[in-house]
Enzyme design. Structure first.
Site, mmCIF file in Angstrom:
data_model
loop_
_atom_site.group_PDB
_atom_site.id
_atom_site.type_symbol
_atom_site.label_atom_id
_atom_site.label_comp_id
_atom_site.label_asym_id
_atom_site.label_seq_id
_atom_site.Cartn_x
_atom_site.Cartn_y
_atom_site.Cartn_z
ATOM 1 N N GLY A 69 26.612 -14.427 -80.066
ATOM 2 C CA GLY A 69 26.770 -13.287 -80.963
ATOM 3 C C GLY A 69 28.155 -13.217 -81.586
ATOM 4 N N THR A 71 29.332 -14.509 -84.380
ATOM 5 C CA THR A 71 29.340 -14.240 -85.820
ATOM 6 C C THR A 71 29.202 -12.739 -86.078
ATOM 7 O OG1 THR A 71 28.106 -16.318 -85.986
ATOM 8 C CG2 THR A 71 28.311 -15.009 -87.997
ATOM 9 N N HIS A 134 36.572 -19.947 -78.088
ATOM 10 C CA HIS A 134 35.535 -20.164 -77.079
ATOM 11 C C HIS A 134 36.159 -20.602 -75.744
ATOM 12 C CE1 HIS A 134 32.202 -19.650 -79.782
ATOM 13 N NE2 HIS A 134 32.318 -20.796 -80.418
ATOM 14 N N ARG A 156 26.016 -12.970 -73.777
ATOM 15 C CA ARG A 156 24.590 -12.860 -74.073
ATOM 16 C C ARG A 156 23.811 -13.415 -72.894
ATOM 17 N NH1 ARG A 156 21.560 -15.676 -79.293
ATOM 18 N NH2 ARG A 156 19.814 -14.194 -79.303
ATOM 19 N N ARG A 287 19.833 -17.046 -87.314
ATOM 20 C CA ARG A 287 18.473 -17.485 -87.051
ATOM 21 C C ARG A 287 17.610 -16.242 -86.882
ATOM 22 N NH1 ARG A 287 15.051 -19.391 -82.909
ATOM 23 N NH2 ARG A 287 16.440 -18.387 -81.431
ATOM 24 N N GLY A 289 18.073 -13.759 -84.116
ATOM 25 C CA GLY A 289 18.873 -12.650 -83.608
ATOM 26 C C GLY A 289 18.064 -11.667 -82.783
HETATM 27 P P1 A3P Z 1 19.459 -16.811 -82.300
HETATM 28 O O1 A3P Z 1 19.623 -18.295 -82.374
HETATM 29 O O2 A3P Z 1 18.862 -16.367 -80.994
HETATM 30 O O3 A3P Z 1 18.769 -16.242 -83.451
HETATM 31 P P2 A3P Z 1 26.950 -17.169 -82.566
HETATM 32 O O4 A3P Z 1 27.267 -16.214 -83.664
HETATM 33 O O5 A3P Z 1 27.774 -16.942 -81.337
HETATM 34 O O6 A3P Z 1 26.946 -18.568 -83.029
HETATM 35 O O7 A3P Z 1 25.489 -16.805 -82.085
HETATM 36 C C1 A3P Z 1 24.389 -17.068 -82.911
HETATM 37 C C2 A3P Z 1 23.262 -16.136 -82.557
HETATM 38 O O8 A3P Z 1 23.560 -14.820 -83.058
HETATM 39 C C3 A3P Z 1 21.961 -16.574 -83.215
HETATM 40 O O9 A3P Z 1 20.937 -16.158 -82.313
HETATM 41 C C4 A3P Z 1 21.990 -15.763 -84.496
HETATM 42 O O10 A3P Z 1 20.728 -15.594 -85.089
HETATM 43 C C5 A3P Z 1 22.554 -14.450 -84.007
HETATM 44 N N1 A3P Z 1 23.197 -13.675 -85.067
HETATM 45 C C6 A3P Z 1 23.937 -14.139 -86.098
HETATM 46 N N2 A3P Z 1 24.349 -13.134 -86.874
HETATM 47 C C7 A3P Z 1 23.870 -11.993 -86.339
HETATM 48 C C8 A3P Z 1 23.934 -10.620 -86.726
HETATM 49 N N3 A3P Z 1 24.583 -10.251 -87.801
HETATM 50 N N4 A3P Z 1 23.299 -9.727 -85.929
HETATM 51 C C9 A3P Z 1 22.644 -10.107 -84.832
HETATM 52 N N5 A3P Z 1 22.530 -11.389 -84.422
HETATM 53 C C10 A3P Z 1 23.141 -12.326 -85.177
#
Ligand code: A3P
Length: 321
Positions: A69, A71, A134, A156, A287, A289
């Protein structure tokens, strides 16, 4: 991918030769430094950071295990701080989130800022400077010693993180996300021999840090952010020292920021649909989320194994999953 194009010094090569090392599923060489696995060039970034970073009191660091999460948390942090710059900015059309991916606005220490050098030019950062990482908390300890800077960690649930890693790495390596890829990723995850792993150690490092020093380390959870976004964004705003005023709450500012930072909104922006940085297409950061998506992919055996590891690793820590 962004693997392998950084500079690795002779000194680092020497260090690497003394570290546990192996090759991951995608064929990348990884090594274990201070309890965490890194690509060689990422390790160079970590060492550059450790050598060169000079914290400022107002620095804010967004920390996470990949695919937890990050991003979303970056976008929320940018939007919260933007309020003080321009009072109507949550609906202004010059908002930074409209023109850059959240990772472009808040770069990673070890992957971006310190990737090439221990003395990068930080002139473009103005206070409060926003960085991300990270790395586990203990790897930043020395560099942040005596600094009152604030660290926000998002965690998460491990199963959804694993599934998200599987889809993400398949996308960036341009391979099909097949069952056999999932099984290999699962094994790496359980062994902890994956990029920034082991997952458990990573979480515990920040969890303990947040218990020891709650004023400077905030531990957030993706699932709570999904379930109660208003409460969680207020918690984040309070921690960052920019709480919502009564007036803002009444004028719908909380919801405006949540809408701006929603997966649906961010992923529909041109910069995130077609943009690319560090060789990663921005669209890969978005993706589904959802919470619990892992149920669609993990077998009961896989779930059991993960549950057992969690029980063992988090026992007595107070951390619940
Ligand atoms: P999923 O692959 O389960 O959909 P990170 O940002 O740490 O790379 O994590 C990516 C995950 O956060 C992905 O999960 C992505 O879809 C989800 N994600 C990205 N932007 C988001 C947002 N604005 N709100 C909620 N979830 C989000």
């Amino acid at each position: 991918s962004n693997v392998g194009d950084g500079k690795i010094s002779e000194e680092t090569k020497k260090l690497i030769s003394s570290l546990p090392s192996q090759i991951d599923y995608h064929g990348n060489k990884i090594c274990k430094y201070q309890g965490c696995w890194y690509f060689y060039n990422t390790l160079q970034g970590v060492l550059n950071f450790q050598r060169g970073f000079q914290p400022q009191d107002t620095d804010i660091i967004i920390a996470s295990y990949p695919k937890s999460g990050t991003t979303w948390l970056k976008a929320l942090t940018v939007a919260l701080l933007e309020r003080s710059k321009n009072h109507s900015s949550d609906d202004a059309d010059d908002h930074p989130l409209l023109y850059d991916n959240p990772h472009g606005i808040i770069p990673f220490f070890e992957i971006d800022v310190y990737h090439e050098s221990s003395s990068p030019n930080l002139a473009k950062f103005s206070a409060p400077r926003l960085f991300s990482t990270h790395m586990p908390l203990h790897t930043m300890r020395e560099a942040l010693k005596h600094s009152p800077c604030k660290i926000v960690y998002v965690c998460r649930n491990v199963k959804d993180t694993l599934i998200s890693c599987w889809f993400y790495s398949s996308a960036i390596y341009k391979i099909e996300p097949t069952r056999s890829v999932l099984e290999s990723r699962f094994k790496e995850f359980c062994n902890g021999t994956n990029y920034f792993g082991p997952f458990w150690e990573h979480l515990l490092s920040y969890w303990r840090g947040s218990l020891e020093d709650p004023e400077h380390v905030l531990f957030m959870r993706y699932e709570e952010m999904k379930a109660e976004p208003r409460d969680q964004i207020k918690r984040l705003a309070d921690f960052l020292g920019c709480p919502f005023t009564k007036k803002e709450e009444e004028s719908g500012s909380v919801d405006k920021i949540l809408d701006l930072c929603s997966l649906r909104n961010l992923s529909s922006l041109e910069v995130n649909k077609t943009g690319k940085s560090n060789n990663v297409e921005h669209k890969f950061y978005f993706r589904k989320g959802e919470v619990g998506d892992s149920e669609n992919y993990l077998t009961p055996e896989m779930e059991n194994k993960i549950d057992m590891i969690i029980q063992e690793k988090f026992q007595g820590s107070g951390l619940k999953f």
